[in-house]
Scaffold this active site. Sequence first.
Site, mmCIF file in Angstrom:
data_model
loop_
_atom_site.group_PDB
_atom_site.id
_atom_site.type_symbol
_atom_site.label_atom_id
_atom_site.label_comp_id
_atom_site.label_asym_id
_atom_site.label_seq_id
_atom_site.Cartn_x
_atom_site.Cartn_y
_atom_site.Cartn_z
ATOM 1 N N GLY A 10 0.831 -1.190 0.000
ATOM 2 C CA GLY A 10 0.000 0.000 0.000
ATOM 3 C C GLY A 10 0.867 1.241 0.000
ATOM 4 C CB VAL A 12 3.792 2.411 4.583
ATOM 5 C CG1 VAL A 12 5.160 2.298 5.251
ATOM 6 C CG2 VAL A 12 2.953 3.465 5.287
ATOM 7 C CB THR A 14 4.215 2.365 -2.655
ATOM 8 O OG1 THR A 14 3.175 1.440 -3.003
ATOM 9 C CG2 THR A 14 4.708 3.059 -3.917
ATOM 10 N N GLY A 132 5.189 8.180 13.110
ATOM 11 C CA GLY A 132 5.586 8.215 11.697
ATOM 12 C C GLY A 132 7.090 8.303 11.536
ATOM 13 C CD GLU A 188 -6.504 5.351 6.055
ATOM 14 O OE1 GLU A 188 -7.117 4.944 5.050
ATOM 15 O OE2 GLU A 188 -5.266 5.390 6.149
ATOM 16 C CE LYS A 203 0.087 6.803 15.832
ATOM 17 N NZ LYS A 203 -0.147 8.035 15.035
#
Length: 404
Positions: A10, A12, A14, A132, A188, A203
């Site tokens: 997907g 990430v 890619t 991230g 999303e 997180k």
Amino acid sequence: MIRIGLLGLGTVGTGVVEILEKRQEELKFLTGEEIKIKKILVKDINKKRKIQLEENIITYDYDEILNHEDISIVVELTGDLEQGYRYIKAALESGKNIVTANKAVVSKYLEELSSLAAKKDLAFLYEASVGGGIPILKSLKEELALNKITEVEGILNGTCNYILTEMFNEELDYEEVLEVAQEMGYAEADSTADVKGYDTLRKLRILGTLAFQGEINENDILLEGISEIIPFDIEQIKKKESTIKLIGEVKELEDGFTALVQPTIIKEDSYFANVNNAFNSVVFRGDNVGELNFYGLGAGMLPTANAVLGDVIDIIKGSYRKGNPLGKRKLKNLNTKLKNEYYLRISSPNDSIYKSIENISKELLSKKDNIAIITKEIEYLEIVELLSSLGIDNNNYFIARILK
């Protein structure tokens, strides 16, 4: 040569392929090894893709990766909770190192997978699952050798931060900003995990458990999201020369901890007030090092892929912290000792409701179309229980704690 099995192609995934192709020479110089993706697991083998791939590199059969003797590192980027867990566990059991960006898996199975990796003398790294592209977990693990960490707090979700920034600066409705965020790829199509606070909670659970060297579970964290905020709330907050952020926070208290994810009203000149749009920031405090601040893009194809490949490099160089990074401290949940003043807005008010909340009110901000008050110093759960007893649906109120 280091051969990788990549699970998921997907956004990430890619990005991982693109960075590896672009930086191959530099990576070989740094690690002394050529890094090659040997197999990529996908759901749809016939799907058209934006990147050029070698022939026969794509597979829909995980066993091709699991049973491939030359693949030493599995990079899991599926985003799926239970399937991702099964992939990671099977890879560790078969002797392969793991890198993942899957925060849901890491949060739910942190202790089990960390223990399994340590038992097998393998790496289980997940830098990209928190912040991230911000290198927070590696830094935190390094500081734990020299410091007792007493507090971790941060803006940990780019979607929420973008929405709040735009609502505050552009005076837009929540739904308008969310739609733009989805069009820009910040949110999303189903943004529930972001705006309800679950993403931040996962997180924070990872950060808190590592930082305090004791288990802090998801259900240990008080949770309130931003999905019910309206322009009226922004207007009231601006009058206080303040702004609002979704902040996750764990603090050591006596022989335990407090943990929360809540919309938080902060003064315009405070540190987190200047963290805007899709950026994230994490702060932790150690008894020797003091306060350390980390800032950067909390999501996106290349920042997240960069964090994934940072873990891959650490495995190749053997520079990651070996063994199980989790401690064995027994920590008490002391959220009942956590008291704050809160901003509370209730829509569709009536005199009965106002009279019922008058006892917890320190300052009345509005009594017209919405009741809005600043509460006395009070436990968050007391407010929630009061609203529930009054039959007020959670779609009809908004709560934010106030930091002075």
